[in-house]
Design a protein around this motif. Sequence first.
Motif, PDB file in Angstrom:
ATOM      1  N   ALA A  29       0.839  -1.195   0.000  1.00 19.23           N
ATOM      2  CA  ALA A  29       0.000   0.000   0.000  1.00 19.23           C
ATOM      3  C   ALA A  29       0.877   1.249   0.000  1.00 19.23           C
ATOM      4  CB  ALA A  29      -0.920  -0.005   1.219  1.00 19.23           C
ATOM      5  N   THR A  30       0.414   2.233  -0.738  1.00 19.09           N
ATOM      6  CA  THR A  30       1.106   3.517  -0.811  1.00 19.09           C
ATOM      7  C   THR A  30       0.372   4.527   0.070  1.00 19.09           C
ATOM      8  OG1 THR A  30      -0.229   4.297  -2.663  1.00 19.09           O
ATOM      9  CG2 THR A  30       1.755   3.000  -3.208  1.00 19.09           C
ATOM     10  N   ASP A  31       0.964   5.703   0.203  1.00 13.33           N
ATOM     11  CA  ASP A  31       0.275   6.749   0.952  1.00 13.33           C
ATOM     12  C   ASP A  31      -1.081   7.041   0.332  1.00 13.33           C
ATOM     13  OD1 ASP A  31       2.363   6.975   2.743  1.00 13.33           O
ATOM     14  OD2 ASP A  31       3.288   8.676   1.707  1.00 13.33           O
ATOM     15  N   PHE A  32      -1.178   6.888  -0.983  1.00 14.11           N
ATOM     16  CA  PHE A  32      -2.425   7.160  -1.690  1.00 14.11           C
ATOM     17  C   PHE A  32      -3.497   6.117  -1.409  1.00 14.11           C
ATOM     18  CE2 PHE A  32      -5.058   6.614  -5.563  1.00 14.11           C
ATOM     19  CZ  PHE A  32      -5.724   7.832  -5.521  1.00 14.11           C
ATOM     20  N   ASN A  33      -3.156   4.809  -1.516  1.00 16.42           N
ATOM     21  CA  ASN A  33      -4.204   3.781  -1.396  1.00 16.42           C
ATOM     22  C   ASN A  33      -4.264   3.095  -0.033  1.00 16.42           C
ATOM     23  OD1 ASN A  33      -2.070   1.961  -1.508  1.00 16.42           O
ATOM     24  ND2 ASN A  33      -2.588   1.176  -3.515  1.00 16.42           N
ATOM     25  N   ARG A  34      -3.352   3.420   0.889  1.00 17.96           N
ATOM     26  CA  ARG A  34      -3.387   2.808   2.224  1.00 17.96           C
ATOM     27  C   ARG A  34      -4.721   3.055   2.933  1.00 17.96           C
ATOM     28  NH1 ARG A  34       1.030   4.381   3.657  1.00 17.96           N
ATOM     29  NH2 ARG A  34       2.152   2.454   3.222  1.00 17.96           N
ATOM     30  N   PRO A  35      -5.295   4.265   2.870  1.00 20.07           N
ATOM     31  CA  PRO A  35      -6.590   4.458   3.521  1.00 20.07           C
ATOM     32  C   PRO A  35      -7.675   3.510   2.990  1.00 20.07           C
ATOM     33  CG  PRO A  35      -5.590   6.577   3.061  1.00 20.07           C
ATOM     34  CD  PRO A  35      -4.748   5.536   2.368  1.00 20.07           C
ATOM     35  N   MET A  36      -7.618   3.177   1.713  1.00 22.38           N
ATOM     36  CA  MET A  36      -8.601   2.241   1.157  1.00 22.38           C
ATOM     37  C   MET A  36      -8.373   0.836   1.704  1.00 22.38           C
ATOM     38  SD  MET A  36     -11.235   2.162  -0.635  1.00 22.38           S
ATOM     39  CE  MET A  36     -12.289   1.058  -1.509  1.00 22.38           C
ATOM     40  N   GLN A  37      -7.121   0.407   1.797  1.00 24.41           N
ATOM     41  CA  GLN A  37      -6.813  -0.909   2.376  1.00 24.41           C
ATOM     42  C   GLN A  37      -7.305  -0.978   3.817  1.00 24.41           C
ATOM     43  OE1 GLN A  37      -5.474  -3.787   1.112  1.00 24.41           O
ATOM     44  NE2 GLN A  37      -5.673  -2.796  -0.878  1.00 24.41           N
ATOM     45  N   GLU A  38      -7.107   0.086   4.562  1.00 21.48           N
ATOM     46  CA  GLU A  38      -7.551   0.121   5.954  1.00 21.48           C
ATOM     47  C   GLU A  38      -9.079   0.089   6.037  1.00 21.48           C
ATOM     48  OE1 GLU A  38      -5.559   3.646   7.302  1.00 21.48           O
ATOM     49  OE2 GLU A  38      -3.652   2.579   7.583  1.00 21.48           O
ATOM     50  N   LEU A  39      -9.736   0.860   5.179  1.00 20.85           N
ATOM     51  CA  LEU A  39     -11.201   0.901   5.158  1.00 20.85           C
ATOM     52  C   LEU A  39     -11.782  -0.474   4.842  1.00 20.85           C
ATOM     53  CD1 LEU A  39     -13.802   2.862   5.063  1.00 20.85           C
ATOM     54  CD2 LEU A  39     -13.538   2.584   2.601  1.00 20.85           C
ATOM     55  N   VAL A  40     -11.271  -1.097   3.801  1.00 26.95           N
ATOM     56  CA  VAL A  40     -11.764  -2.413   3.394  1.00 26.95           C
ATOM     57  C   VAL A  40     -11.528  -3.442   4.505  1.00 26.95           C
ATOM     58  CG1 VAL A  40     -11.305  -4.330   1.801  1.00 26.95           C
ATOM     59  CG2 VAL A  40     -11.567  -2.012   0.917  1.00 26.95           C
ATOM     60  N   THR A  41     -10.356  -3.423   5.087  1.00 26.68           N
ATOM     61  CA  THR A  41     -10.032  -4.411   6.124  1.00 26.68           C
ATOM     62  C   THR A  41     -10.878  -4.195   7.370  1.00 26.68           C
ATOM     63  OG1 THR A  41      -7.776  -4.572   5.277  1.00 26.68           O
ATOM     64  CG2 THR A  41      -8.162  -5.392   7.504  1.00 26.68           C
ATOM     65  N   GLU A  42     -11.014  -2.949   7.787  1.00 29.89           N
ATOM     66  CA  GLU A  42     -11.772  -2.666   9.008  1.00 29.89           C
ATOM     67  C   GLU A  42     -13.269  -2.861   8.832  1.00 29.89           C
ATOM     68  OE1 GLU A  42     -12.626   1.003  12.135  1.00 29.89           O
ATOM     69  OE2 GLU A  42     -11.082   1.239  10.598  1.00 29.89           O
ATOM     70  N   TYR A  43     -13.846  -2.275   7.799  1.00 30.77           N
ATOM     71  CA  TYR A  43     -15.306  -2.299   7.679  1.00 30.77           C
ATOM     72  C   TYR A  43     -15.843  -3.496   6.905  1.00 30.77           C
ATOM     73  CZ  TYR A  43     -15.445   2.154   9.962  1.00 30.77           C
ATOM     74  OH  TYR A  43     -15.318   3.135  10.886  1.00 30.77           O
ATOM     75  N   CYS A  44     -15.283  -3.763   5.748  1.00 33.27           N
ATOM     76  CA  CYS A  44     -15.777  -4.891   4.957  1.00 33.27           C
ATOM     77  C   CYS A  44     -15.527  -6.202   5.701  1.00 33.27           C
ATOM     78  CB  CYS A  44     -15.083  -4.897   3.598  1.00 33.27           C
ATOM     79  SG  CYS A  44     -15.474  -6.303   2.570  1.00 33.27           S
ATOM     80  N   TRP A  45     -14.265  -6.423   6.056  1.00 33.26           N
ATOM     81  CA  TRP A  45     -13.889  -7.697   6.660  1.00 33.26           C
ATOM     82  C   TRP A  45     -14.099  -7.722   8.169  1.00 33.26           C
ATOM     83  CZ3 TRP A  45     -13.399 -11.571   3.455  1.00 33.26           C
ATOM     84  CH2 TRP A  45     -13.101 -11.286   2.118  1.00 33.26           C
ATOM     85  N   GLY A  46     -13.808  -6.613   8.868  1.00 31.56           N
ATOM     86  CA  GLY A  46     -13.913  -6.586  10.323  1.00 31.56           C
ATOM     87  C   GLY A  46     -15.322  -6.351  10.845  1.00 31.56           C
ATOM     88  N   GLU A  47     -16.095  -5.580  10.121  1.00 32.99           N
ATOM     89  CA  GLU A  47     -17.451  -5.266  10.574  1.00 32.99           C
ATOM     90  C   GLU A  47     -18.492  -6.212   9.975  1.00 32.99           C
ATOM     91  OE1 GLU A  47     -20.445  -3.420  12.667  1.00 32.99           O
ATOM     92  OE2 GLU A  47     -18.307  -3.036  12.874  1.00 32.99           O
ATOM     93  N   ILE A  48     -18.401  -6.505   8.691  1.00 37.46           N
ATOM     94  CA  ILE A  48     -19.438  -7.298   8.021  1.00 37.46           C
ATOM     95  C   ILE A  48     -19.115  -8.790   8.017  1.00 37.46           C
ATOM     96  CG2 ILE A  48     -20.676  -7.663   5.855  1.00 37.46           C
ATOM     97  CD1 ILE A  48     -21.403  -5.058   7.428  1.00 37.46           C
ATOM     98  N   TRP A  49     -17.931  -9.174   7.559  1.00 32.47           N
ATOM     99  CA  TRP A  49     -17.613 -10.601   7.449  1.00 32.47           C
ATOM    100  C   TRP A  49     -17.508 -11.294   8.801  1.00 32.47           C
ATOM    101  CZ3 TRP A  49     -16.671 -14.176   3.445  1.00 32.47           C
ATOM    102  CH2 TRP A  49     -16.908 -13.676   2.150  1.00 32.47           C
ATOM    103  N   THR A  50     -17.384 -10.539   9.888  1.00 33.08           N
ATOM    104  CA  THR A  50     -17.309 -11.161  11.220  1.00 33.08           C
ATOM    105  C   THR A  50     -18.675 -11.275  11.884  1.00 33.08           C
ATOM    106  OG1 THR A  50     -16.899  -9.016  12.277  1.00 33.08           O
ATOM    107  CG2 THR A  50     -14.961 -10.328  11.642  1.00 33.08           C
TER     108      THR A  50
END
Length: 130
Positions: A29-50
């Motif tokens: 992840a770069t400075d540009f796309n790191r926020p997207m990786q964090e968003l996907v991991t936290e909300y998609c996978w951490g909030e919904i998939w759990t």
Amino acid sequence: MDQKRFNEGLEVRRAVLGAEYVDKSINNATDFNRPMQELVTEYCWGEIWTRPGLSRKTRSFINLAMLTALNRPHEIKLHVRGAINNGLTKEEIQEVFLQTAIYCGVPAAIDSFRVAQEVFNEIEKENASK
């Protein structure tokens, strides 16, 4: 960022998509796309998939259908592998794509069949080299 939810999401994301793929995505992840990786991991996978309401297998069924409807071949490829990791068979994946042909359109379903076959071929090569 909720670190607990991120860590739970990272665990599920690795289990479904494979640690190698996920770690590469996070580590590259770069400075540009790191926020997207964090968003996907936290909300998609951490909030919904759990959430306890649906099994991972059921979530994979739904994802394959939605990604076909949206015509997102890169994500379909990723989630076909994830669906297999979650216990779907080739026959079940086939049925998902046949169902989507009727409700989402034949061209979208044809693309999903093509992408899924690429994943099946990759998995066969991986298993043959073990």
